[in-house]
Design an enzyme around this catalytic site. Structure first.
Site, short mmCIF file in Angstrom:
data_model
loop_
_atom_site.label_atom_id
_atom_site.label_comp_id
_atom_site.label_asym_id
_atom_site.label_seq_id
_atom_site.Cartn_x
_atom_site.Cartn_y
_atom_site.Cartn_z
N GLY A 169 4.91 -0.77 2.52
CA GLY A 169 3.97 0.09 2.62
C GLY A 169 4.50 1.40 2.91
O GLY A 169 5.99 2.13 3.34
N HIS B 110 0.84 -1.31 -0.34
CA HIS B 110 0.31 -0.21 -0.22
C HIS B 110 0.62 1.30 0.29
O HIS B 110 2.39 1.62 0.86
CB HIS B 110 -0.97 -0.10 0.70
CG HIS B 110 0.08 0.30 2.51
ND1 HIS B 110 0.37 1.08 3.25
CD2 HIS B 110 0.26 -1.17 3.09
CE1 HIS B 110 0.99 0.46 3.85
NE2 HIS B 110 0.65 -0.34 4.10
N ASP B 111 0.58 2.59 -1.14
CA ASP B 111 0.78 3.89 -1.13
C ASP B 111 2.11 3.33 -1.58
O ASP B 111 2.92 4.91 -1.26
CB ASP B 111 0.54 4.05 0.59
CG ASP B 111 -0.53 3.76 1.25
OD1 ASP B 111 -1.25 4.90 0.43
OD2 ASP B 111 -0.72 3.45 2.65
#
Length: 264
Positions: free
Chosen positions: A139, A121-122
């Site tokens: 992440g 994520h991200d």
């Protein structure tokens, strides 16, 4: 019309360009958008708020746009955005973002992503990168343009990898890798600069000399990071042809977290 194999399950709300190809047994969710010229192989899962640009080649068993593995994720409308002309090989997994990290996981253009690569994520990956087999990003990782990650490279959350940097096979990154640096080891240490890669990309002798001077300031002269930053900034006057390269390094060093630091 898009060429969709009879065994594929494509939600009617998904947006597919007219010449998209969807292979056997692939599943495409309702919020997926796929641009012209993109091909998706067999047994893939494309779900979530996922946008895929044009002329991408997605190989079998790839999973794109599923929720992140962050336990804080609570179903917020986050995204995965993939640019143009990327090659994504078998068993790669790229997740959507989280609200804590800006909400978007992003892969740029012209990237060569080998089998089993993972973008958590991200993460934000630039353009023209190469991820060898099993390169894994936790992440919030950032990877600059033209970076190369060797096979089985593992990157800790929030680490940044600068443009034109390179990691060796099985590198374990807990600290930032500045632009142009070659890193190797567990944990990774700076070994040299990516001089051969720069030559192949058309860097002049003067620009490479400036990169060598930056390497000396960071790793050969016993300077603190703050002192090295000052020395790097001064190189712009000595090497005016490399002013953009010096600015790239200077901007990167300005964003280094004091606790994480850079690979040494």
């Amino acid at each position: 019309m898009a060429q969709i194999h009879p065994t594929a399950l494509v939600d009617p709300r998904a947006e597919l360009a007219d010449d998209v190809v969807i292979g056997p047994y692939t599943v495409v969710g309702p919020q997926v958008r796929i641009g012209p010229g993109t091909t998706v192989g067999a047994h893939c899962v494309l779900d979530g708020r996922t946008t895929i640009g044009r002329d991408n080649r997605i190989y079998p068993f790839v999973s794109l746009g599923l929720p992140s593995q962050d336990k804080k994720y609570a179903g917020e409308p986050c995204e995965l955005v993939i640019g143009d002309r990327n090659t994504i090989r078998e068993y790669s997994t790229y997740h959507i973002g989280t609200v804590q990290g800006g909400g978007v996981t992003r892969l740029g253009n012209d990237n060569w992503m080998m089998a089993y690569t993972h973008l958590a994520h991200d993460c934000v990956v630039g353009n023209n990168t190469i991820f060898a087999n099993n390169a894994q990003l936790a992440g919030h990782v950032q990877v600059g343009d033209w970076a190369i990650l060797g096979g089985f490279t593992v990157v800790h959350q929030f680490v940044r990898i600068g443009a034109h940097a390179m990691t060796a096979m099985c590198a374990l990154l807990f600290a930032d890798v500045p632009p142009f640096v070659m890193a190797q080891g567990q944990p990774a240490r700076a070994r040299s600069m990516n001089y051969e890669g720069l030559r192949r990309r058309g860097f002049s002798a003067t620009r490479i000399a400036a990169v060598k001077a930056m390497h000396k300031a960071l790793y050969r002269q016993g300077l603190t990071l703050q002192q090295a930053q000052q020395r790097v900034v001064a190189l712009a006057e000595q090497y005016p042809e490399a002013a953009a390269d010096v600015a790239l390094m200077s901007d990167f060093l300005a964003g280094v977290d004091a606790q994480r630091g850079i690979v040494r």
